[in-house]
Design an enzyme around this catalytic site. Sequence first.
Site, PDB file in Angstrom:
ATOM      1  N   LEU A 597       0.846  -1.206   0.000  1.00  0.00           N
ATOM      2  CA  LEU A 597       0.000   0.000   0.000  1.00  0.00           C
ATOM      3  C   LEU A 597       0.872   1.243   0.000  1.00  0.00           C
ATOM      4  O   LEU A 597       0.840   2.044  -0.922  1.00  0.00           O
ATOM      5  CB  LEU A 597      -0.918  -0.006   1.226  1.00  0.00           C
ATOM      6  CG  LEU A 597      -1.643   1.319   1.519  1.00  0.00           C
ATOM      7  CD1 LEU A 597      -2.598   1.671   0.390  1.00  0.00           C
ATOM      8  CD2 LEU A 597      -2.372   1.252   2.853  1.00  0.00           C
ATOM      9  N   ASP A 598       1.657   1.382   1.062  1.00  0.00           N
ATOM     10  CA  ASP A 598       2.568   2.520   1.212  1.00  0.00           C
ATOM     11  C   ASP A 598       3.824   1.979   1.854  1.00  0.00           C
ATOM     12  O   ASP A 598       3.891   1.833   3.078  1.00  0.00           O
ATOM     13  CB  ASP A 598       1.919   3.594   2.085  1.00  0.00           C
ATOM     14  CG  ASP A 598       2.865   4.748   2.412  1.00  0.00           C
ATOM     15  OD1 ASP A 598       3.942   4.822   1.795  1.00  0.00           O
ATOM     16  OD2 ASP A 598       2.530   5.558   3.293  1.00  0.00           O
TER      17      ASP A 598
END
Length: 917
Positions: A597-598
Amino acid sequence: MSSTRSIKNLKGKIIAIRREDQSVWERRAPLAPTNVRRLIRAGVKVIVQPSNRRAYPAHAYQAAGATLQEDISSASIIFGVKQVPVDQLISNKTYCLFSHTIKAQESNMPLLDAILEKNIRLLDYEKLTDDNGQRVVAFGKYAGVAGMVNILHGLGLRLLALGHHTPFMHIGPAHNYRDSAMARQAIRDAGYEIALGAMPKSIGPLTFIFTGSGNVSQGGQEVFQELPHEYVPPEMLRKVAEHGDTTKIYGCEVRRRHHLERKDGGGFDSDECDKHPERYISTFSKKIAPYASVIINGIYWAVDSPKLITIPDAKYLLRPAYTPWLPSSIGAPALPHRILAICDISADPGGSIEFMNECTTIDTPFCLYDADRNKDTKSFKGPGVLVCSIDNMPTQLPKESTDFFGNLLYPYALDIIQSDAKVPLEEHNFSPAVYDAIIASNGKLTPNFEYIQELRLLNHRCKHTADSGEIRSKKVVVLGAGHVSAPLVEYLHRNSNIHLTVASQLKEEADILANNFPGVESVLLDVIERPDTLNDIVKSADVVVSLLPYSLHHVIANVCIHNKTHLVTASYTNEDVKALHEKALAADVTILNEVGLDPGIDHLLALECFDNVKQAGGKIESFISWCGGLPAPECSSNPLRYKFSWSPRGVLLNTLASAKFYSNRQIIEIQPGGDLMSAVQDLDFLPGFSLEGFPNRDSTIYKDLYGLSNVNTMLRGTLRFKGFCNTIRALQFLGLTDPNPHPSLHPNGPDITWRVLICNLLGLANDNIFYENLKRKLAEMLNSEESVKTIEDLGLLEEDLVLKLNTPLDTLTHYLSKKLCYDKNERDLVILRHNIGILWPDNRRENRGINLVLYGEPQGYSAMARTVGYPTAIAVKMILDDEIQQRGVVLPFTPDIYRPILNRLKAEGIEFFETST
């Protein structure tokens, strides 16, 4: 070959031409009536099995002197085109045909078994070659002719579906014409219209690329030359694409020297390329394909030879493209990309056109392949390139194909007719070309083809074990069975050809996953303590996925490189892993990082936007990105306004990290140790949420990684609900996030309560202090009554015993992971936001917002698990399917990687939306 020598002793020989029954479209014959007449005059009796489907009618063979009869058993040699049904094989005969057995093709192994059992001598036309290994008997030229007619027909339909009527609409499929002369006339008529300016200007100049110079290519080019045309060399293709004339069509013949070059040092040597094709790479997809409208592929592809267009190449070529050389016209729809159609006459699935994974048919001659490997055979509209890859193309022009093939076969037939399958092969005096084309004789494979038995045993063994569930074609090992593993395992488990092993230091976690997904294996593994076990597990895998802490990834990467196994992680690429790039390249291994995601989805969305803006002529002036995993608002009523859906230690460590970013062209640096929590910003891009954010790591490196060297502002930050940073700051002031050992927390030391620990951290000489006085001391230190309330609400002033884990950070991490975990019916939330400042060519400025807001499922996967697990799983599958072929340490920063992942995430319910001001 001397025909005079071969004609001797033909009198009394009997041959047969059998009826073709392999396909309803098969109307060819191996010999034409003119060939039959010559054989009969030489004393050969020719029996022709009746067929109303054959292009040459029965009376044509009769007129040539052949005998028409159903029974062909009196013939010693039987000529056909395609495979013979097993029940129609006649013992002790010589059969000449395209048997499709030389690669141990599974579907034709019963045919080969029957040939051996019935003592049949089998000659395969495909292996009739000259001294240079070039085929001497083939339908190649008419494959090229039919293929070119077909693709012109398909091009008309494809352009019409895209909104453009063109003269190509008046060209039909090859089998609609009595012969190629009729097809050529239709093409000349279309060419006359083109020369008069009937091509829409909005399409731009059309370029036809012909690969190779053999019979296939020459056949296609003969048809092409009926159009108003001009040939150009490969180096002129870009100029033609930008400035060419729409009243003619441009052609380019591409030979090996134009696109093959040595991997080391460049250059091309024909002999070396023949002997060592693995030393060469193709530049076709970079230098030629970007300027092609239609590709006519007529080259034979051999294993280890460079491919013309790989799967990643196709993703690049088929991306939605801004093509400035295409003139705009009011009401004229844009083409999706320059390349419109491919006619793969070689019809070799997975070969030189790698993404073409199966042939089309005369019944369904076309399909659309898009950049995400979707295939559509029912429509000419939509994204992708139109592909025609019919494997029996010449049968669409059956009479001319028969004439052409028969004339090539005739001189070899004179030699073949001497065959007597009952007599040992060694007692015949065949020419080398004929001898080398004999696959089976006297009940066994000939020496040149004994490999078929070994190959089929290997194929059978692989198929048997796969069918029985012993192994599957690909193996993936997942290291870690924590919060985000389940969606990853579930996604890969959908494919029955992937065998999954989950390895974890906590065997019970791995067992839970294995129990939820039948066929998944669980293994106990401590990566540090058992390097031997790690090596054994990695050695057995095609791809390893590491969901372990990023500090371990260089250890795992080294083992993967040693075993030539690919690795995928969802974590940042640290310096230790970057240092392995050259080793991974040398081992032909992909180490793909930052696909969670990040980091991960944040990269993909940003790069897609940057790419689209740049193609449209825009410039990126600023980039600010926020991302965070949070509890849903109704689940956030705790002092931290946070609950843990991934590694709690990682969450707390990030608050101690340094940070660096650009703001208005100035570099701002935040030192490690806690200053980060003083750089918090209030955020209102989603007014319904009470959000704050702080910088994340070193954002400045992404100026170059993202290709934004002139950007004014570059900031990547972490999102939290308001109140998080204040609480973390209080914990930091107390020393509870200190990663260094503390004497009070030694695992073998005396028991201690949280209240006593706080007293120790406050430096109080005596922990026997009234509760209210302790709170007052806390307030004096923290300078905040609110922070004292936070510490109290977290239970850190209670008399509960502490589970001592040596450091305050690890001790607090364990405590909060239990206290702030998600209850069964609670859900989490992921929010991602990009603010992108764009300057357009007309000096208009746009502030574009890209947003992801995703809630977890109380009875299913958390939002964090989905947004980390699914993109990671998709990346793994892309490596298994050869969609990702970059080697070394790789980031998902190229369109062939990030666009497919984003498209496939939408299918998993992970959708994004944009705002613009």
